[in-house]
Scaffold this motif. Structure first.
Motif, short mmCIF file in Angstrom:
data_model
loop_
_atom_site.label_atom_id
_atom_site.label_comp_id
_atom_site.label_asym_id
_atom_site.label_seq_id
_atom_site.Cartn_x
_atom_site.Cartn_y
_atom_site.Cartn_z
N SER A 57 -14.99 -1.41 0.81
CA SER A 57 -15.11 -2.44 -0.27
C SER A 57 -16.01 -3.83 0.66
CB SER A 57 -13.81 -3.04 -0.88
OG SER A 57 -13.19 -3.76 -0.03
N SER A 58 -16.22 -4.66 -0.12
CA SER A 58 -16.83 -5.92 0.17
C SER A 58 -16.24 -6.55 1.29
CB SER A 58 -17.53 -6.76 -0.92
OG SER A 58 -16.39 -7.28 -1.40
N ASN A 59 -14.68 -6.59 1.39
CA ASN A 59 -13.99 -7.20 2.33
C ASN A 59 -12.87 -6.25 2.94
OD1 ASN A 59 -12.49 -6.64 -0.03
ND2 ASN A 59 -11.53 -8.77 -0.35
N TYR A 60 -13.00 -5.07 3.18
CA TYR A 60 -12.01 -4.28 3.64
C TYR A 60 -12.83 -3.30 4.50
CZ TYR A 60 -7.61 -6.21 2.48
OH TYR A 60 -6.22 -7.03 2.22
N VAL A 61 -12.27 -3.01 5.74
CA VAL A 61 -12.58 -2.01 6.72
C VAL A 61 -11.38 -1.06 6.91
CG1 VAL A 61 -13.45 -1.27 9.07
CG2 VAL A 61 -14.22 -3.08 7.60
N LEU A 62 -11.58 0.45 6.99
CA LEU A 62 -10.72 1.18 7.31
C LEU A 62 -10.74 1.83 8.69
CD1 LEU A 62 -8.36 3.02 5.88
CD2 LEU A 62 -9.92 4.50 5.08
N THR A 63 -9.57 1.86 9.13
CA THR A 63 -9.90 2.64 10.32
C THR A 63 -8.43 3.21 11.09
OG1 THR A 63 -10.63 2.11 12.80
CG2 THR A 63 -9.31 0.34 11.93
N ALA A 64 -8.29 3.38 12.22
CA ALA A 64 -7.06 4.19 12.91
C ALA A 64 -6.37 3.18 13.46
CB ALA A 64 -7.40 4.98 13.88
N ALA A 65 -4.91 3.35 13.33
CA ALA A 65 -3.89 2.37 14.00
C ALA A 65 -3.81 2.43 15.59
CB ALA A 65 -2.60 2.21 13.30
N THR A 103 -4.10 -5.14 9.18
CA THR A 103 -2.48 -4.66 8.92
C THR A 103 -2.47 -3.01 9.48
OG1 THR A 103 -2.60 -5.57 6.83
CG2 THR A 103 -0.93 -3.92 6.94
N LEU A 104 -1.44 -2.80 10.11
CA LEU A 104 -1.12 -1.35 10.58
C LEU A 104 -0.31 -0.60 9.78
CD1 LEU A 104 -1.06 -1.69 14.66
CD2 LEU A 104 -2.96 -1.60 12.98
N HIS A 105 -0.31 0.49 9.48
CA HIS A 105 0.64 1.22 8.71
C HIS A 105 2.15 1.11 9.49
CE1 HIS A 105 3.01 4.27 6.73
NE2 HIS A 105 2.32 4.17 5.74
N PRO A 106 3.11 0.72 8.79
CA PRO A 106 4.39 0.61 9.28
C PRO A 106 5.00 1.81 9.95
CG PRO A 106 4.71 0.24 6.96
CD PRO A 106 3.26 0.28 7.17
N GLY A 107 4.60 2.71 9.73
CA GLY A 107 5.05 3.91 10.12
C GLY A 107 4.53 4.61 11.29
N PHE A 108 3.47 3.79 11.77
CA PHE A 108 2.54 4.28 13.07
C PHE A 108 3.41 4.61 14.17
CE2 PHE A 108 -0.16 3.55 16.55
CZ PHE A 108 -0.92 4.72 16.75
N ILE A 120 -8.53 -3.58 8.17
CA ILE A 120 -9.03 -4.92 8.20
C ILE A 120 -9.47 -5.71 7.22
CG2 ILE A 120 -10.22 -6.17 9.84
CD1 ILE A 120 -10.69 -3.56 11.58
N LYS A 121 -8.89 -6.78 6.94
CA LYS A 121 -9.59 -7.76 5.75
C LYS A 121 -10.51 -8.66 6.35
CE LYS A 121 -8.13 -10.78 1.79
NZ LYS A 121 -9.43 -11.59 2.13
N LEU A 122 -11.71 -8.62 5.71
CA LEU A 122 -12.66 -9.50 6.46
C LEU A 122 -12.75 -10.95 5.97
CD1 LEU A 122 -15.80 -7.09 5.80
CD2 LEU A 122 -14.50 -7.13 7.64
N ARG A 242 -3.02 6.93 -0.32
CA ARG A 242 -3.89 6.22 -0.91
C ARG A 242 -3.20 5.01 -1.66
NH1 ARG A 242 -7.18 4.16 -2.49
NH2 ARG A 242 -9.15 4.43 -3.73
N ASP A 243 -1.98 5.35 -1.96
CA ASP A 243 -1.10 4.39 -2.72
C ASP A 243 -1.19 3.20 -1.58
OD1 ASP A 243 -0.99 5.67 -5.02
OD2 ASP A 243 1.03 6.29 -4.47
N TRP A 244 -0.83 3.48 -0.20
CA TRP A 244 -0.83 2.23 0.57
C TRP A 244 -1.97 1.59 0.78
CZ3 TRP A 244 -2.92 1.32 5.59
CH2 TRP A 244 -2.28 0.24 6.09
N ILE A 245 -3.10 2.25 0.99
CA ILE A 245 -4.24 1.69 0.96
C ILE A 245 -4.66 0.85 -0.35
CG2 ILE A 245 -6.96 2.14 1.10
CD1 ILE A 245 -6.24 4.57 2.64
N ARG A 246 -4.45 1.26 -1.40
CA ARG A 246 -4.54 0.42 -2.66
C ARG A 246 -3.54 -0.95 -2.57
NH1 ARG A 246 -3.70 4.29 -5.87
NH2 ARG A 246 -5.71 5.04 -6.09
N ASP A 247 -2.65 -0.61 -2.26
CA ASP A 247 -1.45 -2.07 -2.26
C ASP A 247 -2.10 -3.05 -1.37
OD1 ASP A 247 0.14 -0.39 -4.05
OD2 ASP A 247 1.77 0.23 -2.48
N ILE A 248 -2.78 -2.69 -0.27
CA ILE A 248 -3.04 -3.53 0.64
C ILE A 248 -4.41 -4.14 0.31
CG2 ILE A 248 -3.73 -4.27 3.03
CD1 ILE A 248 -0.57 -3.53 2.65
N SER A 249 -5.38 -3.24 -0.09
CA SER A 249 -6.78 -3.81 0.00
C SER A 249 -7.32 -3.85 -1.57
CB SER A 249 -7.61 -2.49 0.72
OG SER A 249 -7.56 -1.25 -0.19
N GLY A 250 -6.43 -3.17 -2.38
CA GLY A 250 -6.87 -3.32 -3.86
C GLY A 250 -7.87 -2.38 -4.18
#
Length: 251
Positions: A57-65, A103-108, A120-122, A242-250
């Motif tokens: 999105s315009s303000n979130y980057v997805l990557t590996a924990a 934000t790292l996934h809490p279960g990593f 990563i929220k920009l 998908r739900d976790w990503i949506r909850d954090i980033s929208g």
């Protein structure tokens, strides 16, 4: 030391020593708009960790924990809209910020690479251009087995965005391909076929597995020996988070 513990030590050792990019991959001569090169700088040193990511999105980057865990990262340097990171390219954008938006996934689990996903929220929204844009995330229930997929990453020393394409493997094929995968691969992951010695490598972690233009996975790990093998690359399955990503980033 148990056999499993020895295995995990082997993973950590082998996958830190690799210095290539996507093995046998093709150079991308133009940017993939959603690709992000990550240079993660450690506290009080000039050392950095190299990873890849995607703009979702315009303000979130997805990557590996795994890129951030226990690496004492203080500063994140991100390059958007580039096909290489060692030269200037028209339309590229460099963003530097601290880790407050991470934000790292809490279960990593750094030993098994379970739940290997981070966001990563920009600090400031990215303006989309011809060179910079987002990628859609896969949220369906299909396992995507047998479908053609593409992995992408910037690597460690090549500084060049590379890609490689092969089918998605059935999980049973993945786990049966080598004993290394038996205790590591779960339903929350997706496997990229390594036939033809196509594999992700160091610096590609966090990059995408793309199927039909949609991101289906996040590159997590490769075979314990090295990345110059015909063994699968394992990625975090987007649909499982998908739900976790949506909850954090929208998103």
């Amino acid at each position: 030391m148990t056999t499993f513990a020895v295995l995990l030590v082997a993973i950590a050792t082998a996958q830190v020593q690799q210095v290539a990019s996507i093995n046998q991959g093709n150079d991308s001569l133009v940017p993939e708009p959603y690709m992000v090169a990550l240079f993660l700088h450690r506290n009080y040193t000039r050392e950095s960790v190299h990873c890849s990511g995607t703009l979702i999105s315009s303000n979130y980057v997805l990557t590996a924990a795994r890129c951030f865990f226990d690496n004492d990262i203080s500063t994140i340097n991100m390059i958007f809209g580039a096909s290489a990171t060692d030269r200037w390219e028209e339309g590229h954008l460099t963003v530097t910020q601290n880790t407050s938006g991470l934000t790292l996934h809490p279960g990593f689990d750094p030993d098994s690479f379970a739940d290997d996903v981070a966001l990563i929220k920009l600090d400031d929204d990215i303006v989309f251009t011809n060179s910079i844009g987002s990628i859609e995330l896969y949220g369906g229930n299909d396992t995507l087995d047998g479908q053609n997929s593409t992995i992408l990453g910037f690597g460690l020393y090549d500084y060049q965005l590379k890609s490689a394409s092969n089918p998605v493997l059935q999980l049973v094929e993945c786990t049966n391909s080598d004993d290394f995968y038996t205790d590591l691969v779960t339903d929350n992951q997706i496997c990229f076929d390594g036939s033809g010695f196509l594999s992700a490598c160091e610096g590609d972690f966090g990059g995408p597995v793309v199927v039909d233009g949609v991101q289906a996975g996040i590159i997590s790990f490769y075979h314990e020996d090295n990345c110059n093998t015909d063994q699968p690359t394992v990625a975090t399955r987007i649909s499982a988070y998908r739900d976790w990503i949506r909850d954090i980033s929208g998103v």
